[in-house]
Design a protein around this motif. Sequence first.
Motif, PDB file in Angstrom:
ATOM      1  N   LEU A  97      44.267  32.917  33.235  1.00  0.00           N
ATOM      2  CA  LEU A  97      44.747  33.695  34.373  1.00  0.00           C
ATOM      3  C   LEU A  97      43.863  33.438  35.585  1.00  0.00           C
ATOM      4  O   LEU A  97      42.680  33.110  35.447  1.00  0.00           O
ATOM      5  CB  LEU A  97      44.726  35.187  34.031  1.00  0.00           C
ATOM      6  CG  LEU A  97      45.588  35.624  32.845  1.00  0.00           C
ATOM      7  CD1 LEU A  97      45.428  37.120  32.601  1.00  0.00           C
ATOM      8  CD2 LEU A  97      47.050  35.274  33.079  1.00  0.00           C
ATOM      9  N   ALA A 107      51.613  37.453  34.933  1.00  0.00           N
ATOM     10  CA  ALA A 107      50.202  37.085  34.983  1.00  0.00           C
ATOM     11  C   ALA A 107      49.513  37.490  36.275  1.00  0.00           C
ATOM     12  O   ALA A 107      48.320  37.262  36.408  1.00  0.00           O
ATOM     13  CB  ALA A 107      50.061  35.566  34.780  1.00  0.00           C
ATOM     14  N   HIS A 108      50.233  38.061  37.223  1.00  0.00           N
ATOM     15  CA  HIS A 108      49.637  38.346  38.528  1.00  0.00           C
ATOM     16  C   HIS A 108      49.679  39.832  38.844  1.00  0.00           C
ATOM     17  O   HIS A 108      50.678  40.501  38.610  1.00  0.00           O
ATOM     18  CB  HIS A 108      50.363  37.555  39.625  1.00  0.00           C
ATOM     19  CG  HIS A 108      50.028  36.102  39.614  1.00  0.00           C
ATOM     20  ND1 HIS A 108      49.005  35.565  40.358  1.00  0.00           N
ATOM     21  CD2 HIS A 108      50.562  35.073  38.915  1.00  0.00           C
ATOM     22  CE1 HIS A 108      48.933  34.277  40.127  1.00  0.00           C
ATOM     23  NE2 HIS A 108      49.870  33.952  39.260  1.00  0.00           N
TER      24      HIS A 108
END
Length: 589
Positions: A357, A408-409
Amino acid sequence: MHAKSLVVIDIGSVQTRALLFAQVEDRFRFVSAASAPTSLRGRDPDVAMGVLYALEHLSRLSERPLLDPQGSPIYPERADGAGADRYLVTLSAAPPLRAVIGGLSPDWSLASLRRATAAVPVQVVSTLSVVATDGRRPTEEEWLSALVEAEPDVVLIAGGMEQGAARPVRALLETAMLAARLRPEDRRPLVIFAGNASLREEAVALAGREVPLRVLPNVRPCPEAEQIGPVVEALEARYLERAAGVLPGLSLVQGWASASMRPTARALAHVVRYLSLEAPERAVLLVDLGGNQTTLIAARAGALAQVVRHGSGVGLGILPLYQRRGGEAVTRWLPREISLEQLEAFAWMKALHPATLPQTLEDMWLELAFAREAMAEAWETMTGLWPELSRPTIAFEPILLTGGLFAAHARPGALALAVLDALQPVGLTTLLWDPVGALAGVGALAEVEPGLAVEVLTGRLWIPLATVLAPALEGAVAPDELLFTVEVHHRSPEGATATYEIEVRGGRLEVVPIPSRGETELRRFRLRRPVDLGWGPRRAPRRIRIAGGLLGLIIDGRGRPLQWARDPAARREQIARWLWDVGALGGSL
């Protein structure tokens, strides 16, 4: 009898997700999700291990045991609540099919085959046409050479309207069958014939028992009609059949499922089609962006347009994406200068360690720059195959965001800006965020329990990210030029009201926070220059109700298509300003 509980396992190239749906009180709901790395790397790849790790994680999160002492899924659901009644599997981790397509006309039969192959993880490695693009007619020897060199998994032959041309299509079929017989028996491609119905019996006779053959309805029976659905289904079946042979452990996972495995894109298409039928007057768009595959699905009144691009993503697919798009295309989205060596190092790092990440803002900007190119490439493919989708009159409402990238953000503004930059929607739309990848699970559920899937969707399992108003502008727009003003009127549940006047300027994005409770309307549009807000040139509604979201309302005054400053330094300042506008420039992750 309806299932009381159901687990959907979605096997991606980087992550395997397990999604639990169950009866909670009086409704069937999405309960919980968990993920684990898909075990396709290392010395002993085994997708079953990734599935078991995901189920074990889901067991802990949901406090519902899903595995027995021997490590197998528990089904049906037990009296003590352990296990689930059904397990379903969707897949996007398998490599794409290699395909050769053949037909009479680039504008008719071949165009239909391109739309069909675009909807499935398929790499078209060669195209056989009776008339080449330069007007020359290729010989059968050239067709044969192309087929032998391509070594396809599947050959698709179409052409000839009903009661139309037969001889050139027959020649294509004969050549395809000869090329298939030249390969070892266990490596012969599936031949799909979807052309002139008068040749069906000949196709069967030419194939004999030596060549695998599927005979399907003509993809283009007449100029006004196209039916690619049967071809898409046949390609999906071939994709899954081949996947079982190349992905270790997949056959074991299939044995746990209570229904046939489906491609992830097909499951997502069920959701998009349903939402488009809810409001036939509007178009719906879904973006699924993962590590090695980018999918766009659009629908209006149930009619689907679908593009699946393998080798495109922010994990394993980042290197082929970089090779196709180039460093200049990626760096144009960055607010700071970066060398090509640094860019390539980042791409290699993500390809080798796709589950990592972003740890810094710079990492986030880089990953989202590649994501923009993945989405833009898929959108270019879609509008090339379905040109009507690029018309300014097509406004998508809503746009759904799912897949590994969107899980993922943690910066909602950065995600929203990436989507607006890549797709450049016009008019009024809503961005709906699926941070856990639940939409694929709902689509899989729809195939076996459509009533329960509708019940889950009614609960709106996504997060409203933002309402977006993106006007189309006539001509170039000067930086900070006043385009229009609008009043944002909010009424709270208690009856208190607040009104804000917003000035929308060229080249800028305005982000207006909107409370999640109460009602919000846009009123009193005052146009200062010719713009199209989605209701026609120089027209605006007296008032329109909108929803909020995590970001509230985003008004995008940058115009369509986006205009970049020519000077690199000025362009980086421009990108930095856009990131600042949506809250994605400063701070830390």
